[in-house]
Scaffold this motif. Structure first.
Motif, PDB file in Angstrom:
ATOM      1  N   ALA A   1      29.625  60.143  38.555  1.00 48.15           N
ATOM      2  CA  ALA A   1      30.073  58.869  37.987  1.00 48.15           C
ATOM      3  C   ALA A   1      31.412  59.038  37.271  1.00 48.15           C
ATOM      4  N   GLY A   2      31.561  60.160  36.553  1.00 49.18           N
ATOM      5  CA  GLY A   2      32.813  60.414  35.861  1.00 49.18           C
ATOM      6  C   GLY A   2      33.981  60.587  36.822  1.00 49.18           C
ATOM      7  N   ALA A   3      33.705  61.274  37.949  1.00 53.24           N
ATOM      8  CA  ALA A   3      34.755  61.463  38.946  1.00 53.24           C
ATOM      9  C   ALA A   3      35.169  60.131  39.557  1.00 53.24           C
ATOM     10  N   LEU A   4      34.185  59.286  39.839  1.00 57.26           N
ATOM     11  CA  LEU A   4      34.498  57.966  40.398  1.00 57.26           C
ATOM     12  C   LEU A   4      35.279  57.117  39.398  1.00 57.26           C
ATOM     13  N   LEU A   5      34.901  57.226  38.122  1.00 54.46           N
ATOM     14  CA  LEU A   5      35.596  56.456  37.081  1.00 54.46           C
ATOM     15  C   LEU A   5      37.045  56.904  36.962  1.00 54.46           C
ATOM     16  N   ARG A   6      37.248  58.234  36.982  1.00 53.70           N
ATOM     17  CA  ARG A   6      38.618  58.730  36.882  1.00 53.70           C
ATOM     18  C   ARG A   6      39.437  58.338  38.099  1.00 53.70           C
ATOM     19  N   SER A   7      38.826  58.363  39.282  1.00 60.92           N
ATOM     20  CA  SER A   7      39.549  58.016  40.502  1.00 60.92           C
ATOM     21  C   SER A   7      40.000  56.557  40.495  1.00 60.92           C
ATOM     22  N   GLY A   8      39.150  55.690  39.946  1.00 64.66           N
ATOM     23  CA  GLY A   8      39.495  54.270  39.970  1.00 64.66           C
ATOM     24  C   GLY A   8      39.963  53.728  38.640  1.00 64.66           C
ATOM     25  N   ALA A   9      40.262  54.618  37.685  1.00 61.80           N
ATOM     26  CA  ALA A   9      40.596  54.169  36.333  1.00 61.80           C
ATOM     27  C   ALA A   9      41.824  53.274  36.316  1.00 61.80           C
ATOM     28  N   VAL A  10      42.870  53.646  37.053  1.00 62.55           N
ATOM     29  CA  VAL A  10      44.095  52.844  37.062  1.00 62.55           C
ATOM     30  C   VAL A  10      43.823  51.458  37.641  1.00 62.55           C
ATOM     31  N   PHE A  11      43.033  51.409  38.706  1.00 60.80           N
ATOM     32  CA  PHE A  11      42.715  50.120  39.313  1.00 60.80           C
ATOM     33  C   PHE A  11      41.842  49.272  38.389  1.00 60.80           C
ATOM     34  N   ILE A  12      40.935  49.931  37.668  1.00 60.64           N
ATOM     35  CA  ILE A  12      40.099  49.205  36.705  1.00 60.64           C
ATOM     36  C   ILE A  12      40.958  48.627  35.586  1.00 60.64           C
ATOM     37  N   LEU A  13      41.878  49.436  35.075  1.00 63.89           N
ATOM     38  CA  LEU A  13      42.774  48.960  34.025  1.00 63.89           C
ATOM     39  C   LEU A  13      43.686  47.848  34.531  1.00 63.89           C
ATOM     40  N   LEU A  14      44.156  47.987  35.770  1.00 67.60           N
ATOM     41  CA  LEU A  14      45.005  46.948  36.351  1.00 67.60           C
ATOM     42  C   LEU A  14      44.240  45.634  36.475  1.00 67.60           C
ATOM     43  N   GLY A  15      42.997  45.716  36.952  1.00 68.97           N
ATOM     44  CA  GLY A  15      42.174  44.515  37.052  1.00 68.97           C
ATOM     45  C   GLY A  15      41.895  43.902  35.693  1.00 68.97           C
ATOM     46  N   ALA A  16      41.657  44.764  34.686  1.00 72.04           N
ATOM     47  CA  ALA A  16      41.397  44.265  33.338  1.00 72.04           C
ATOM     48  C   ALA A  16      42.622  43.550  32.778  1.00 72.04           C
ATOM     49  N   MET A  17      43.801  44.083  33.060  1.00 76.87           N
ATOM     50  CA  MET A  17      45.029  43.426  32.589  1.00 76.87           C
ATOM     51  C   MET A  17      45.208  42.067  33.256  1.00 76.87           C
ATOM     52  N   LEU A  18      44.962  42.014  34.567  1.00 74.84           N
ATOM     53  CA  LEU A  18      45.099  40.740  35.271  1.00 74.84           C
ATOM     54  C   LEU A  18      44.167  39.688  34.682  1.00 74.84           C
ATOM     55  N   VAL A  19      42.925  40.088  34.430  1.00 71.29           N
ATOM     56  CA  VAL A  19      41.958  39.142  33.853  1.00 71.29           C
ATOM     57  C   VAL A  19      42.363  38.758  32.439  1.00 71.29           C
ATOM     58  N   GLY A  20      42.734  39.757  31.630  1.00 67.71           N
ATOM     59  CA  GLY A  20      43.079  39.487  30.242  1.00 67.71           C
ATOM     60  C   GLY A  20      44.300  38.586  30.106  1.00 67.71           C
ATOM     61  N   PHE A  21      45.355  38.867  30.864  1.00 71.47           N
ATOM     62  CA  PHE A  21      46.566  38.047  30.782  1.00 71.47           C
ATOM     63  C   PHE A  21      46.317  36.637  31.329  1.00 71.47           C
ATOM     64  N   THR A  22      45.451  36.527  32.329  1.00 73.24           N
ATOM     65  CA  THR A  22      45.145  35.207  32.880  1.00 73.24           C
ATOM     66  C   THR A  22      44.377  34.357  31.876  1.00 73.24           C
ATOM     67  N   LEU A  23      43.430  34.991  31.176  1.00 67.86           N
ATOM     68  CA  LEU A  23      42.681  34.251  30.167  1.00 67.86           C
ATOM     69  C   LEU A  23      43.586  33.830  29.008  1.00 67.86           C
ATOM     70  N   ALA A  24      44.538  34.705  28.641  1.00 68.84           N
ATOM     71  CA  ALA A  24      45.435  34.385  27.535  1.00 68.84           C
ATOM     72  C   ALA A  24      46.507  33.376  27.935  1.00 68.84           C
ATOM     73  N   GLU A  25      46.949  33.439  29.198  1.00 64.38           N
ATOM     74  CA  GLU A  25      47.982  32.534  29.687  1.00 64.38           C
ATOM     75  C   GLU A  25      47.688  32.217  31.147  1.00 64.38           C
ATOM     76  N   PRO A  26      46.997  31.080  31.428  1.00 65.41           N
ATOM     77  CA  PRO A  26      46.592  30.740  32.794  1.00 65.41           C
ATOM     78  C   PRO A  26      47.745  30.730  33.794  1.00 65.41           C
ATOM     79  N   ALA A  27      48.965  30.466  33.331  1.00 63.26           N
ATOM     80  CA  ALA A  27      50.105  30.427  34.253  1.00 63.26           C
ATOM     81  C   ALA A  27      50.445  31.814  34.787  1.00 63.26           C
ATOM     82  N   PHE A  28      49.880  32.861  34.184  1.00 59.69           N
ATOM     83  CA  PHE A  28      50.173  34.221  34.637  1.00 59.69           C
ATOM     84  C   PHE A  28      49.697  34.432  36.061  1.00 59.69           C
ATOM     85  N   PHE A  29      48.488  33.942  36.364  1.00 57.60           N
ATOM     86  CA  PHE A  29      47.895  34.229  37.670  1.00 57.60           C
ATOM     87  C   PHE A  29      48.155  33.079  38.639  1.00 57.60           C
TER      88      PHE A  29
END
Length: 347
Positions: free
Chosen positions: A26-54
């Motif tokens: 599980a740790g290896a999978l998390l590390r492998s996809g960590a950047v993509f997880i963070l990227l997805g979290a940023m997309l969601v977070g910025f969209t919630l804060a400013e709907p015009a972002f997405f």
């Protein structure tokens, strides 16, 4: 009283061992996809804060903004693969902006003559870097640093330090009578199907070509072998000198391509262009080490790293974050990515 023998059967994992193995996986999978997880979290977070972002317009704007950084970062990635490092890419890109502007405005060339000329200029710089590093055995950091200073000064000489635009005064007292070719400006300003910028298409094409070259061909394997062990490369029947020359040739050419895109976007030869390109492209290449937990240079990771930083900065801008915090944020992201790769990524 009968006792139950709880001795583990040879070859069979115990429950604690299975738990540790599961956590490790599980740790290896998390590390492998960590950047993509963070990227997805940023997309969601910025969209919630400013709907015009997405929306498609803003997302294409982000890709267009990072296209040059990604192209230059791909060149850096190839030099990292052979165990080198190209510090001159930002200066090559900036000089290419000036060269393209000078060719059209002063020499009055069209786009079909200017683009090959500028790409040849970048390739020539790459070959000179390779000559210094491979033949004269100058350390790569010193050679490319010297080239960076050389180009930074050289680009100012033809116009006595002035930016190049229509009607610019030349050192001999005359005025330039040329103008940017409209066909050239399409490279930086035209959108395919009204939404897809040409510069983004160029980024994708460069990424695909270099991905296939580095990950799916013998040449790619030899490039990485050169960076790891030149003796092994020689034993495989290849020349490390030729492979390093190829790497710096690619880096120089891609840097000049980035300069072409910038020139076509801004429509003038700005002496201050390319100021942050070196650090941004290097950051993208190094963040790429953390993508899929590869812990090595890779083109896919570089493109993802460029997009990651672009999304982060665009979101902060839309949230009205102070501009002077951007470099700090980029540095924090780079530190986090490297910590994730080399710290948490240890077995």
């Amino acid at each position: 009283m009968t006792t139950i023998d709880q001795t583990a059967v040879p070859g069979e994992e115990t429950a604690p061992e299975r738990s540790r193995a599961a956590l490790k996986t599980a740790g290896a999978l998390l590390r492998s996809g960590a950047v993509f997880i963070l990227l997805g979290a940023m997309l969601v977070g910025f969209t919630l804060a400013e709907p015009a972002f997405f929306n498609i317009g803003n997302l294409m704007s982000i890709l267009q903004a990072v296209s040059v950084v990604a192209i230059l970062g791909a060149g850096v990635t190839v030099t990292l693969a052979v165990g080198g490092f190209d510090l001159s890419i930002g200066a090559v890109a900036a000089s290419s902006v000036m060269a393209a502007s000078y060719a059209m405005i002063v020499w009055q060339l069209d786009a079909f003559a200017t683009v090959p000329l500028v790409l040849a200029f970048g390739a020539a710089i790459g070959l000179i870097n390779a000559l210094l590093i491979v033949r004269l055995r100058v350390p790569d950091l010193l050679a490319t640093l010297a080239m960076m200073f050389l180009l930074s000064g050289l680009q100012l000489i033809p116009t006595a330090g002035r930016s190049i635009s229509a009607g610019v005064a030349l050192p001999d007292g005359s005025k330039a009578e040329g103008a940017y070719d409209p066909a050239f400006l399409l490279i930086g300003r035209y959108n395919l199907y009204s939404t897809l910028p040409v510069s983004v298409v160029l980024m994708v094409v460069v990424a695909l070509i270099l991905y296939v070259l580095t990950e799916r061909t013998r040449i790619g394997r030899l490039l990485f072998a050169t960076g790891g062990n030149e003796v092994a490369t020689r034993l495989a029947g290849a020349s490390p000198a030729r492979l390093k020359t190829l790497a710096y040739l690619i880096s120089g050419t891609l840097a000049s391509l980035g300069g072409v895109v910038i020139a076509a976007r801004v429509g003038r030869g700005d002496v201050s262009s390319g100021g942050s390109l070196l650090m941004d492209s290097v950051a993208a290449a190094l963040i790429g080490f953390a993508v899929l937990n590869l812990r090595r240079p890779n083109v896919l990771g570089t493109i993802v790293g460029a997009v990651f930083v672009g999304v982060l900065l665009n979101g902060l801008t839309m949230l009205n974050a102070p501009y002077y915090t951007q470099d700090f944020v980029k540095g924090a992201v780079l530190v986090g990515a490297l910590a994730l790769t080399y710290g948490l990524g240890r077995n």
